[in-house]
Every structure is written in structure tokens, then in C-alpha cells.
Scaffold this motif. Structure first.
Motif, PDB file in Angstrom:
ATOM      1  N   TYR A  82       0.828  -1.218   0.000  1.00  0.00           N
ATOM      2  CA  TYR A  82       0.000   0.000   0.000  1.00  0.00           C
ATOM      3  C   TYR A  82       0.860   1.265   0.000  1.00  0.00           C
ATOM      4  O   TYR A  82       2.046   1.216   0.322  1.00  0.00           O
ATOM      5  CB  TYR A  82      -0.900  -0.005   1.249  1.00  0.00           C
ATOM      6  N   ALA A  87      -2.957   3.027   4.948  1.00  0.00           N
ATOM      7  CA  ALA A  87      -3.747   2.398   3.877  1.00  0.00           C
ATOM      8  C   ALA A  87      -3.801   0.887   4.104  1.00  0.00           C
ATOM      9  O   ALA A  87      -4.825   0.245   3.822  1.00  0.00           O
ATOM     10  CB  ALA A  87      -3.157   2.720   2.508  1.00  0.00           C
ATOM     11  N   ALA A  88      -2.719   0.322   4.646  1.00  0.00           N
ATOM     12  CA  ALA A  88      -2.721  -1.120   4.959  1.00  0.00           C
ATOM     13  C   ALA A  88      -3.642  -1.394   6.148  1.00  0.00           C
ATOM     14  O   ALA A  88      -4.401  -2.374   6.144  1.00  0.00           O
ATOM     15  CB  ALA A  88      -1.292  -1.592   5.262  1.00  0.00           C
ATOM     16  N   GLN A 236      -8.379  -3.402  -1.577  1.00  0.00           N
ATOM     17  CA  GLN A 236      -7.236  -2.862  -2.317  1.00  0.00           C
ATOM     18  C   GLN A 236      -7.679  -2.366  -3.700  1.00  0.00           C
ATOM     19  O   GLN A 236      -7.374  -1.246  -4.100  1.00  0.00           O
ATOM     20  CB  GLN A 236      -6.100  -3.881  -2.462  1.00  0.00           C
TER      21      GLN A 236
END
Ligand code: LCS
Length: 393
Positions: A82, A87-88, A236
């Protein structure tokens, strides 16, 4: 050659040469899209009936090399990369909860992770229970509900350095039909492999030790094939917080030296922590490698080392901490961590400022806490710099 059978030092360094050109170091596939030979090929790739790349948000050969390396190192089956650690965090959590579900998390977490769990997921009718005493697995057990889908932990926790028992939390999660997500940023797979202790998903802010050189912001999730496929096809693909091929390439370069970096970080941190613990102006040092750390024994059991992060309280509290941070040489006054050079920061006003003051204090993040990311410079130089700044208090 089966890299899975090799030692971690070899796994970190080894990389295949480019099969097309023989280039020793893999090229960077700096492209947003991939050309199809014909319409049928494009359709087959979209339908998942033919292997091959489509578009770089859905997959990229340079990023794939890093995915494979991280899955190997963490002993998972697959990984996704990411554009930031956050974001992860969001992709990993949102992939496995829906309205009406419940998450159990420890209260001491990186500030934005705490903020994401307190303010973002709750907007969609997902409840979160924060556990105060993460050192006692019973607290997680007591917080479980029939609708709990995730236990989320960070060990050692940023910035108070408490440890959480990964194996015990995995058992509690699985008995309740939930997944265990472990943020392994502080330890790295060189020192701690949560999947081998039962975790379902492992997470990194790769901005830190994985890249190691302070020039990339990125995140990584590692898990089994089924969970990673689900994440790839949902959070994702459709939220889209991917990394760039160039940043993936920088991380592939950076991670090669993870073993020697972590050894040096830890050697220096041990010396710095021992120096600080014996200094008359220091009230308390939190470093899992010190026998005085309340979970020193757990650190020895669940990890292969103690890492490079230290927190401390000065006898003069916040004012003394400010003096120290304003006068110190060599250490840069900056947030982030895990870079080859040493950094110092003040969690209450910086990394953990999003956390309300009562919650911050309940999590052990007091106004006087100072956090140090010990770099790989000469330990004596670091100690002299600390001594000099402490003498100004
Ligand atoms: N998890 C941990 C344990 C972290 O320390 C951080 C960032 C994140 C996740 C989020 O990663 P990012 O999006 O920044 O890549 N920690 C920071 C810190 O302590 N100072 O600045 C950022």
C-alpha cells in the motif's frame, strides 16, 4: 532452490536476475497499464482465466517482487502493498467487517490507527472496544462478543512499548470466530513472525524498518492466500491505496539489509537504554530488552530480539523533555522511526496528538513521555549526545 528453507539473511538478500535481459537487479516496471495482444486476451485476464497484468492498481511486476519477499519473510502465503501504513491498516480492517460487527483493539496504538478505529469505522455502525491492560490476555477475552470479527494488536506498542501476547490473542480470536491482526512494524519479520504464533494478518508501516532509509511512505499486509485474494478484490482494488513501482523497488533495495540493520539498531538501543536507565535525570526507561521491562520474559519468548525503539520519562516531566528534544545533537527531532539515523519525538504533542488526553494517559502515553528511534550510528556518539542534552536540564 527453495528459499523457504534458507536462513532469513539469505531470504532478505537473494533476488532473481531479470529473465528477459539478464539484468542483475530487476528493472522498475514504471507503467500504469499493460498492453493486450488482442481483445480476447484482455477479456480473459479480466475474467481471471489467463495469468498476466492488466493495470497497476490491480498488480505490477515490481510490486509483485516485494509481495513475494514479504510473504516469504513473514511466513505467510501472500502479501499486498500500500501507499502508506494507514492504507494497509484500513484495507486490512475494512475487508473483514460490516455494519453490526465488533472489533477488540488495545488502547495503546499508533495515533492514527487509534483514530481510524475510534472515528472512521464507527461511522458505519461497527463497534470498537479498546482494552486498557493489553499485557493481560484475559482483558481481550472479556471484551469479546458474539459479533467480534477482529482482534487488533500492536506489539511492542507505539509509543509506550508494552507487549501483547500474540499466541494468547490468536487463541482468543479463533475461539470467538474472529481474526487476529498484528502490527509488526516495531519488530519486523527479522525479529518476530506473528503468523507462526497464530496471527491471521500481519501489518507493517513499511515506511519504517522495512524500507529503513526514510525515503518512502508505504504499508504491507501479509496473510494466507484466501484472505489476500479477498483483500485484493475488495479493499485494495476498490479503495485503491496502492504503492508506486518505484517505491516498491526502493523497498526491495532497502529490505536487503534488514538483518544487519536490525542487529545494529538493537545493539545500540541496548547500550542507550542501559545508559538512560542509570542516569540520575531519567525517571523510567521502557525498552523490552531491559530486565526492568515488565514483559521482558514475554519479549524473549515471542521475539528473537528487542528492536531499536525506546521510550523514557524524565524526572522533570514535560519541561525537561522539551529541553532535551530542543538541545540534542545527532538525533533529529522528527516523527517516524526505523530509519538508519536516530530520531527523537514527543508522542503527546506529535504522533499521538489525535488521541484524547484521558485515553492517551490510560494507554500510558503521558505528557512527559519521550520516544527515541535508535539508529545505527556509533553508540558512544549517541550516548554522548544524550548526556550533553540531559546536562542542560
Ligand atoms: N503502525 C505503526 C506501528 C506506526 O508506527 C505507524 C506510523 C503506522 C502504523 C502508520 O504508518 P504510515 O501510514 O505512517 O506509513 N507511525 C508513525 C510514527 O510513529 N511517527 O510518524 C508515523
Amino acid at each position: 532452490m527453495d528459499l523457504k528453507k534458507c536462513k532469513r539473511e539469505t531470504q532478505l538478500v537473494y533476488g532473481e536476475a531479470c529473465k528477459t535481459t539478464g539484468s542483475h537487479i530487476q528493472p522498475i516496471y514504471q507503467t500504469s497499464t499493460f498492453v493486450f495482444d488482442n481483445v480476447d486476451q484482455g477479456a480473459n485476464r479480466f475474467a481471471g482465466e489467463e495469468e498476466g497484468y492488466i493495470y497497476s492498481r490491480l498488480g505490477n511486476p515490481t510490486v509483485k517482487l516485494l509481495e513475494d519477499k514479504m510473504a516469504l519473510l513473514e511466513e505467510g502465503e501472500d502479501a499486498t502493498i500500500y501507499g502508506s501504513g494507514m492504507a494497509a491498516v484500513s484495507a486490512g480492517i475494512l475487508a473483514f467487517v460490516e455494519q453490526g460487527d465488533h472489533i477488540v483493539a488495545q488502547r495503546c496504538l499508533y495515533g492514527c490507527t487509534h483514530s481510524f478505529l475510534s472515528h472512521i469505522v464507527t461511522k458505519w455502525g461497527i463497534e470498537v472496544t479498546f482494552v486498557d491492560d493489553a499485557s493481560n490476555p484475559e482483558s481481550f477475552k472479556n471484551a469479546m462478543r458474539p459479533n467480534t470479527k477482529i482482534i487488533y494488536i500492536e506489539t511492542p506498542a507505539n509509543p509506550a512499548m508494552q507487549l501483547t501476547d500474540i499466541k494468547a490473542c490468536a487463541e482468543i480470536a479463533h475461539n470467538g470466530g474472529a481474526r487476529l491482526i498484528v502490527d509488526n512494524t516495531f519488530m519486523t519479520p527479522y525479529l518476530q513472525r506473528p503468523i507462526t504464533l497464530g496471527a491471521d494478518l500481519v501489518l507493517h508501516s513499511a515506511t519504517k524498518y522495512i524500507n529503513g532509509h526514510g525515503d518512502v511512505v508505504a504499508g504491507i499486509l501479509i496473510g494466507n492466500k484466501e484472505d489476500m485474494d479477498h483483500i485484493r478484490m475488495t479493499t485494495q482494488k476498490d479503495i485503491g491505496g496502492i504503492t508506486s513501482p518505484f517505491d516498491a523497488w526502493l523497498m526491495l533495495r532497502g529490505v536487503k539489509t534488514l538483518a544487519i540493520r536490525m542487529k545494529e539498531h538493537e545493539k545500540n538501543a541496548m547500550k542507550v537504554a542501559s545508559f538512560l536507565e542509570n542516569h540520575p535525570k531519567v525517571e523510567r526507561v521502557y525498552y523490552p530488552g531491559l530486565p526492568s521491562h515488565p514483559q521482558h520474559e514475554l519479549a524473549k519468548i515471542q521475539a528473537d530480539g528487542f528492536g531499536g525503539m525506546i521510550s523514557l520519562e524524565l524526572k522533570g516531566g514535560l519541561e525537561a523533555g522539551k529541553t532535551m528534544m530542543n538541545t540534542i545533537e545527532i538525533f533529529h527531532l522528527a516523527v517516524s522511526l526505523g530509519t538508519v539515523d536516530s530520531l527523537i519525538q514527543h508522542p503527546a504533542s506529535m504522533t499521538h496528538s489525535p488521541v484524547p488526553v484521558e485515553e492517551r494517559c490510560a494507554a500510558g502515553i503521558t505528557d512527559g513521555l519521550v520516544r527515541i528511534s535508535v539508529g545505527i550510528e556509533d553508540a558512544e556518539d549517541l550516548i554522548q549526545a544524550l548526556e550533553k542534552s540531559l546536562s542542560t536540564i
